[in-house]
Enzyme design. Structure first.
Site, short mmCIF file in Angstrom:
data_model
loop_
_atom_site.label_atom_id
_atom_site.label_comp_id
_atom_site.label_asym_id
_atom_site.label_seq_id
_atom_site.Cartn_x
_atom_site.Cartn_y
_atom_site.Cartn_z
N ASP A 1 82.79 66.37 78.86
CA ASP A 1 83.89 66.45 77.76
C ASP A 1 83.56 65.80 76.43
OD1 ASP A 1 84.93 66.97 80.13
OD2 ASP A 1 85.95 65.29 80.31
N TRP B 1 96.78 67.05 89.14
CA TRP B 1 95.53 67.35 90.00
C TRP B 1 96.02 67.56 91.56
CZ3 TRP B 1 92.35 70.95 88.91
CH2 TRP B 1 91.67 71.12 87.80
N TRP C 1 91.87 77.07 90.48
CA TRP C 1 90.40 76.59 89.78
C TRP C 1 89.53 77.23 90.14
CZ3 TRP C 1 85.92 74.35 90.32
CH2 TRP C 1 85.27 73.65 89.25
N PHE D 1 82.80 73.86 81.02
CA PHE D 1 83.61 72.91 81.23
C PHE D 1 84.24 72.29 79.57
CE2 PHE D 1 82.80 70.49 85.57
CZ PHE D 1 82.76 72.06 86.01
N GLU E 1 87.75 60.90 81.83
CA GLU E 1 87.58 62.28 81.26
C GLU E 1 88.43 62.62 80.12
OE1 GLU E 1 87.25 65.09 85.07
OE2 GLU E 1 89.45 64.57 84.74
N TRP F 1 94.27 81.30 85.81
CA TRP F 1 94.40 79.56 85.85
C TRP F 1 93.92 79.00 84.47
CZ3 TRP F 1 95.24 75.39 89.01
CH2 TRP F 1 94.79 74.07 88.59
N ASN G 1 93.66 74.82 82.93
CA ASN G 1 93.75 73.27 82.88
C ASN G 1 93.48 72.65 81.55
OD1 ASN G 1 91.00 74.00 84.40
ND2 ASN G 1 90.68 71.96 83.97
N ASP G 2 92.56 71.94 81.07
CA ASP G 2 92.41 70.99 80.08
C ASP G 2 92.43 71.96 78.89
OD1 ASP G 2 91.61 69.48 82.04
OD2 ASP G 2 89.94 68.93 81.53
#
Length: 605
Positions: free
Chosen positions: A272, A439, A180, A212, A323, A139, A141-142
């Site tokens: 973040d 999401w 996730w 993160f 975020e 997986w 993501n960001d």
């Protein structure tokens, strides 16, 4: 760094739990599920079943717990494999792998494999993009920690010289499944922003929690990563703290700072971090997302941070958590760069450029600052999206030039989120990547061994319309280098350039009758994309939709980038961008255009 008593107590409780987990593990607790790796073979391949509940996989060396991850170990069937890399553990003879909360009769214990084949049982998936960045397995993501490293760097801010270096992309990564969880930082590199090399895992969970999102800076040729570590607390929820790590080998490996964390707070959703060198104040600034606001800090050394101000109250969209912030200036010399190279035309925006394709100053100012604010939910068509604010920043406070009620979106599609820019990009460029998903359904899209891709790289500028300053978005110039021969029909990986008139309708379709309909309405100054009949839309009720964007004036040319499971649409002048996923059962191989002329190019991949 000052920490409150409550915060210290919370962090102490987390550390106590972590140290307890590091005690000697007794095999009796999981004696039916101990796996002893062979003395040779780098990878232990774990069989995964996506519908299975999560179990725990622990790596134990000489009786001490080294690693623990949540893994959906296969019970009835094997959907795909993920790798447990044994290389970090030197003495395989003393290594044990414990699988907990999985029935001993499960198929995973019969299907385990160990070898040196990094491509073992790798699935050829029809929806894997051909020229977008994706993880090989697992997986994503960001995007995190993106920076450009030139062949040589100079100065405290590491400003790049010629474009002869390496683009570095880190990303939120679960190596142990394509849903996730288990957040690590994956790492990929590129010399052209199109073709990416997998560099493995850069940052792994530690005593402070999972990795993160965060950022990297180039400081005198070295790399400093700043990231959020997140760990559950015994009181419910989690505690999030900001940590740093250092690399002296160009970002391939990192050593975490012994004094972590460097910044803490009692707030929920405190994460973040985006540090950057600010030459105006000769110090580092940091912008950080906290709930529904952004906080700004300053520091002389990236370790000691002083709170300066907050931004966000009553400004923009507050439909969800704020975020993945970014804050940067855009100089007037880089505004409205047109990379289309199609411009055998004139328009109101093109006429404002000088011979270098650059705009003049905006409102007489040599630069403006842009604050990127990703939000989830709250996007213009539901779920996650990227909003932004334009204004001025003095190293202490960001001042937005628009009224509080004005909301500006960087992309009007459903699948454009966590947008951040590359630090240290050459030629004063502001180049960004986004996570190409939403999401609302990211965990359910119809891929299997991997999930999610990044958008193509984009360059940002500024333009004015009716008294407001907006951010322009154009495909980065590197996309022209992979433009191939002209073709008569679309393929699964192509660019379509459309010269439009006052009204235009573009229909992409395949022989199954699946289609995507795009419309440009000159009177309303809008562009829309309808994916309700685009292919497989059954996996989520939030997926079939029509998205619509303002064009802020007339559109003369559109650029469409097609890649198996995505369509990215741009006004060639940068005034509109729209990114949407699609999952056709067969590639779109037909195009019909009313009110315009299409030229189709293959994309070399």
């Amino acid at each position: 760094m000052k920490m409150t008593k409550r915060c210290i107590m919370t962090l102490a409780a987390v550390l106590t739990l972590t140290m307890a987990n590091a005690q000697t593990v007794t095999p009796q607790a999981c004696e039916q599920s101990i796996v002893t790796p062979k003395a040779t073979g780098r990878y232990l391949w774990l069989p995964i079943q996506e519908s299975a509940p999560e179990g725990k996989v622990q790596v134990i060396l000489n009786g001490m717990l080294q690693m623990e991850q949540n893994v959906r170990m296969a019970r009835e069937q094997v959907d795909y494999y993920v790798a447990l890399d044994l290389q970090p553990y030197q003495n395989l003879n003393a290594l044990r792998v414990c699988v907990q909360n999985v029935p001993t009769g499960s198929v995973c214990f019969k299907k385990l494999a160990q070898n040196d084949d990094a491509d073992f049982e790798l699935i050829e998936e029809k929806f894997r993009p051909l020229y977008h960045h994706t993880p090989k397995r697992g997986w994503m993501n960001d995007p995190n920690g993106m920076f450009y490293m030139p062949s040589s760097s100079a100065g405290n801010d590491g400003q790049a010289g010629a474009c002869d270096g390496v683009w570095n992309l880190y990303y939120q990564y679960n190596p142990y499944g394509s849903m996730w969880g288990n957040m690590h930082w994956g790492h990929s590199t590129s010399t052209d922003l199109v073709h990416w090399k997998d560099e493995g895992v850069a940052l792994t969970p530690d005593v402070w929690g999972t990795m993160f999102s965060g950022s990297c800076v180039v400081d005198k040729g070295n790399i400093v990563a700043m990231y959020t570590a997140s760990r559950p607390t015994p009181f419910g929820g989690d505690v999030q703290a900001q940590c740093i790590a250092f690399s002296n080998d160009g970002g391939k490996t990192f050593a975490k700072y012994e004094g972590n964390p460097v910044l803490t707070a009692e707030d929920k959703d405190f994460r973040d971090p985006r540090p950057f060198w600010n030459e105006d104040i000769k110090a580092w600034n940091l912008i950080l997302a906290v709930g529904q606001e952004m906080r700004i800090y300053s520091s002389p050394d990236l370790k000691q941070w002083k709170y300066e101000s907050s931004f966000g109250k009553e400004y923009g969209n507050h439909g969800g958590v704020w975020e993945c912030p970014d804050l940067f200036p855009i100089e007037h010399s880089t505004l409205n760069i047109d990379h289309s190279l199609q411009a055998k035309r004139t328009s109101s925006s093109a006429a404002a450029r000088n011979n270098n394709g650059q705009s003049s100053m905006v409102n007489g100012q040599s630069k403006k600052w842009v604050l990127i604010c990703n939000i989830n939910p709250g996007g213009p068509f539901g779920g996650s999206a990227t909003q932004y604010f334009v204004g001025q920043f003095d190293g202490h406070k960001f001042t937005c030039e628009s009224k509080p009620e004005v909301t500006k979106w960087l992309d009007y599609g459903k699948d454009h989120y966590a947008t951040v820019s590359f630090y240290n990009a050459p030629d004063n460029r502001r180049t960004v990547l986004a996570w190409m998903s939403n999401w609302q359904y990211a965990n359910q899209v119809p891929t299997m061994q991997f999930r999610s891709a990044n958008s193509i790289a984009r360059d940002l500028g500024l333009f004015e319309y009716k008294g407001e300053t907006y951010v322009s978005v154009v495909p980065s110039k590197e996309m022209l280098a992979v433009r191939g021969a002209k073709m008569k029909q679309p393929t699964e990986a192509c660019e379509i350039v459309i010269d439009v008139k006052k009204q235009a309708e573009i229909v992409l379709s395949n022989d199954k009758g699946e289609q995507v309909v795009m419309k440009y309405d000159a009177a309303k100054q809008t562009f829309s994309m309808d994916r309700t009949k685009s292919g497989d839309v059954s996996f989520s009720g939030d997926f079939p939709c029509v998205t619509e964007a303002p064009t802020y004036g007339s559109v003369k040319q559109l650029r469409l980038f097609i890649d198996r499971c995505s369509i990215e649409a741009f006004d060639a002048d940068g005034k509109m961008a729209m990114t949407n996923l699609v999952f056709p059962t067969e590639p779109y191989n037909n195009i019909k255009v009313k009110g315009g002329k299409a030229t189709i190019y293959e994309i070399k991949h």
